[in-house]
Design an enzyme around this catalytic site. Sequence first.
Site, PDB file in Angstrom:
ATOM      1  N   ASP A 162      81.070  48.565  90.470  1.00 14.20           N
ATOM      2  CA  ASP A 162      80.864  47.118  90.566  1.00 14.20           C
ATOM      3  C   ASP A 162      79.383  46.778  90.382  1.00 14.20           C
ATOM      4  OD1 ASP A 162      81.442  44.290  91.339  1.00 14.20           O
ATOM      5  OD2 ASP A 162      80.127  44.851  92.991  1.00 14.20           O
ATOM      6  N   ARG A 178      77.372  41.842  83.752  1.00 17.97           N
ATOM      7  CA  ARG A 178      77.953  40.484  83.675  1.00 17.97           C
ATOM      8  C   ARG A 178      76.865  39.433  83.768  1.00 17.97           C
ATOM      9  NH1 ARG A 178      81.472  40.496  88.594  1.00 17.97           N
ATOM     10  NH2 ARG A 178      81.710  38.293  88.132  1.00 17.97           N
ATOM     11  N   SER A 223      85.316  42.028  92.174  1.00 16.77           N
ATOM     12  CA  SER A 223      83.989  42.470  92.605  1.00 16.77           C
ATOM     13  C   SER A 223      83.853  42.327  94.128  1.00 16.77           C
ATOM     14  CB  SER A 223      82.940  41.628  91.872  1.00 16.77           C
ATOM     15  OG  SER A 223      81.671  41.782  92.433  1.00 16.77           O
ATOM     16  N   LYS A 225      84.272  45.635  97.264  1.00 13.68           N
ATOM     17  CA  LYS A 225      83.261  45.971  98.276  1.00 13.68           C
ATOM     18  C   LYS A 225      83.860  45.881  99.683  1.00 13.68           C
ATOM     19  CE  LYS A 225      80.187  43.092  96.330  1.00 13.68           C
ATOM     20  NZ  LYS A 225      79.953  42.839  94.924  1.00 13.68           N
TER      21      LYS A 225
END
Length: 434
Positions: free
Chosen positions: A161, A168, A183, A187
């Site tokens: 990520d 991104r 994303s 986490k």
Amino acid sequence: MRAVDIIHKKRDGEVLSQEEIAFMIQGYSEGSVPDYQISAFAMAIYFKGMNAQETAHLTLEMAKSGDQIDLSPIHGIKVDKHSTGGVGDKTTLVLAPMVAAAGVPVAKMSGRGLGHTGGTIDKLESIAGFQVELSREAFFKQVNEIGVSLIGQSGNITPADKKLYALRDVTATVDSIPLIASSVMSKKIAAGADAIVLDVKTGSGAFMKTLDDSILLAQAMVDIGTEVGRQTVAIISDMDQPLGHLIGNALEVEEAIDTLRGRGPSDLHDLCMTLGSHMLVLGEQAGTIDEAKAKLEAHIQDGSAFERLKQLVQAQQGDADMIEHPERLPHAAKKIEVKAESSGYVAAIEAESIGIAAMLLGAGRETKESQIDLAVGIDLRKKVADPVQAGDVLAILHVNDESRASEASARIVKAYQLSSSAVEQKPLVYAIVS
Ligand code: URA
């Protein structure tokens, strides 16, 4: 399998299999799929989207790309909370001790900030001596003993990520619902909590500018949680103005202390009550939201939530006297008033511009290497719906380096949108998705 075929398939709007998603993410992590193919893949997802199952596969692949924390040595139901990011958002500093006082263990890893102001970890470092790095064993022990620990993200959480997010950021593919949802949730899943409360911001200062998009993002994240067996609730809250009055690192600690003492700004108090009550219900410390809110109010009134913050600070070697006496927190050398140039009613306060103004003063990082000044920031004296006369103080800058104060002032004046007719208060919470 070839990356180009998978990109082609997504470009044409087809549904990808778990194996295809794993091939892309694992290949990217290992280096066999290069940046340019992942950029094209992200852009294909941006335009064609992903269904709930694809998004869950993408999330789990990213969660698996690094360490996955096992919080089972901590007793009880661990409930995590995450905000999609807002200016003046110091809710973690209020919520963690408050819900711990009500019996929900909080074992939270937080980040440092890039942009606007610091992250929770930067804010905590304005308390002298506060240690944000603990060994895993010390972290677990502290949560079992006092119910709460806040530490920096250590180890190797979701490296896929981290890499993808950086890409991104420079390929105009941040604001895609499946990409943001996977994303954030990768986490949270890797961090090990049993249940998750999400604060999804909506409005000018948020990733999602419209309520409809915010609800879609919230639903995508709740669906991922359900798919992987972590109960998830999302609160959609307003970010058409910063939260509370104070923006900056030590300033936000000060406002969190005020809120734990029952004298914080009403928007911050109310949002913490909403988020906290859902944390209590998910953590099985209350049967209903009303019961949870009453419990939390009682912990504010009897001082136990505030005491828990002091215990947290003490346990992590911080100077707890600074919590009792916030005037001892770092303070800027100078205060500069920012005055209104016209009259009217505050219709909105562009949160992002206020965040940038705070960053210009030194409260946030422009690059990863920037040093932040913990003392500086902004005190907003007018909020949405307040009447304003030309010459009234809109905000007070707390500055150490005056060279950027005039640019910050100009941004603040511009951020205030005034209406000639009276403005109604907007709701703070728009919807709850579960
Ligand atoms: N926050 C994240 O962690 N990821 C995103 O993609 C957007 C916001």
